[in-house]
Scaffold this motif. Sequence first.
Motif, PDB file in Angstrom:
ATOM      1  N   ILE A  80       0.853  -1.184   0.000  1.00 61.38           N
ATOM      2  CA  ILE A  80       0.000   0.000   0.000  1.00 61.38           C
ATOM      3  C   ILE A  80       0.887   1.231   0.000  1.00 61.38           C
ATOM      4  N   VAL A  81       0.623   2.141  -0.932  1.00 57.29           N
ATOM      5  CA  VAL A  81       1.355   3.404  -0.967  1.00 57.29           C
ATOM      6  C   VAL A  81       0.680   4.341   0.022  1.00 57.29           C
ATOM      7  N   ILE A  82       1.404   4.709   1.071  1.00 55.97           N
ATOM      8  CA  ILE A  82       0.852   5.604   2.088  1.00 55.97           C
ATOM      9  C   ILE A  82       0.889   7.037   1.582  1.00 55.97           C
ATOM     10  N   ASP A  83       1.991   7.430   1.024  1.00 60.23           N
ATOM     11  CA  ASP A  83       2.137   8.695   0.308  1.00 60.23           C
ATOM     12  C   ASP A  83       3.213   8.462  -0.753  1.00 60.23           C
ATOM     13  N   PRO A  84       3.499   9.416  -1.626  1.00 59.27           N
ATOM     14  CA  PRO A  84       4.457   9.155  -2.707  1.00 59.27           C
ATOM     15  C   PRO A  84       5.865   8.774  -2.228  1.00 59.27           C
ATOM     16  N   LYS A  85       6.112   8.898  -0.935  1.00 63.39           N
ATOM     17  CA  LYS A  85       7.441   8.578  -0.407  1.00 63.39           C
ATOM     18  C   LYS A  85       7.433   7.446   0.611  1.00 63.39           C
ATOM     19  N   GLN A  86       6.290   6.825   0.852  1.00 62.98           N
ATOM     20  CA  GLN A  86       6.236   5.784   1.874  1.00 62.98           C
ATOM     21  C   GLN A  86       5.377   4.611   1.402  1.00 62.98           C
ATOM     22  N   LEU A  87       5.878   3.414   1.696  1.00 57.18           N
ATOM     23  CA  LEU A  87       5.231   2.175   1.268  1.00 57.18           C
ATOM     24  C   LEU A  87       5.110   1.234   2.460  1.00 57.18           C
ATOM     25  N   GLU A  88       3.960   0.570   2.572  1.00 54.05           N
ATOM     26  CA  GLU A  88       3.747  -0.421   3.625  1.00 54.05           C
ATOM     27  C   GLU A  88       3.432  -1.757   2.976  1.00 54.05           C
ATOM     28  N   VAL A  89       4.116  -2.801   3.416  1.00 58.51           N
ATOM     29  CA  VAL A  89       3.940  -4.143   2.866  1.00 58.51           C
ATOM     30  C   VAL A  89       3.507  -5.082   3.982  1.00 58.51           C
ATOM     31  N   GLY A 114       5.887  -4.361   7.193  1.00 60.80           N
ATOM     32  CA  GLY A 114       7.082  -3.526   7.120  1.00 60.80           C
ATOM     33  C   GLY A 114       6.801  -2.253   6.362  1.00 60.80           C
ATOM     34  N   LYS A 115       7.458  -1.189   6.769  1.00 60.14           N
ATOM     35  CA  LYS A 115       7.315   0.100   6.102  1.00 60.14           C
ATOM     36  C   LYS A 115       8.689   0.586   5.660  1.00 60.14           C
ATOM     37  N   SER A 116       8.678   1.358   4.604  1.00 60.86           N
ATOM     38  CA  SER A 116       9.909   1.973   4.134  1.00 60.86           C
ATOM     39  C   SER A 116       9.542   3.302   3.488  1.00 60.86           C
ATOM     40  N   HIS A 117      10.497   4.217   3.503  1.00 66.49           N
ATOM     41  CA  HIS A 117      10.234   5.509   2.883  1.00 66.49           C
ATOM     42  C   HIS A 117      11.448   5.953   2.067  1.00 66.49           C
ATOM     43  N   VAL A 118      11.171   6.798   1.092  1.00 61.90           N
ATOM     44  CA  VAL A 118      12.238   7.355   0.266  1.00 61.90           C
ATOM     45  C   VAL A 118      13.001   8.368   1.109  1.00 61.90           C
ATOM     46  N   ILE A 119      14.303   8.303   1.044  1.00 63.66           N
ATOM     47  CA  ILE A 119      15.128   9.209   1.834  1.00 63.66           C
ATOM     48  C   ILE A 119      15.155  10.570   1.154  1.00 63.66           C
TER      49      ILE A 119
END
Length: 125
Positions: A80-89, A114-119
């Motif tokens: 799921i794209v939370i916002d254009p810079k963050q993704l949740e799997v 897990g979540k990750s975001h663009v630096i």
Amino acid sequence: PFIILLMPALIGLAGLVYDGGMLFAGRREANILAAAAARAGTNDLDETSIYEGDPVMAGSAPASATGFAYAHGADTATAIVIDPKQLEVTVTRQVDLMFLNIVGLGTQTVHGTGKSHVIPGVTAP
């Protein structure tokens, strides 16, 4: 006779300990896989945004994340794209139980997130 009566209880207790450990390990592995898949998805950046100095994920980032998860053993995966810079799997995996299989609990499903975001501040060379 006392040992014979206690043996099923001791085997049951050993089964709970062993299979409980398997469930904890399975959940930990699912969380690790979900975090790695999220990082793989956020590595899929929109090239134009990189050159503009404000990188965001490409539209294919969720597909990259779920593809990574499936390639590394996930039974199901959603990104799921939370916002254009963050993704949740979120991923699920099956854990086969050994001792609790005797009482009908042969396989259990564990979930990981897990979540990750663009630096921010990453710019093109």
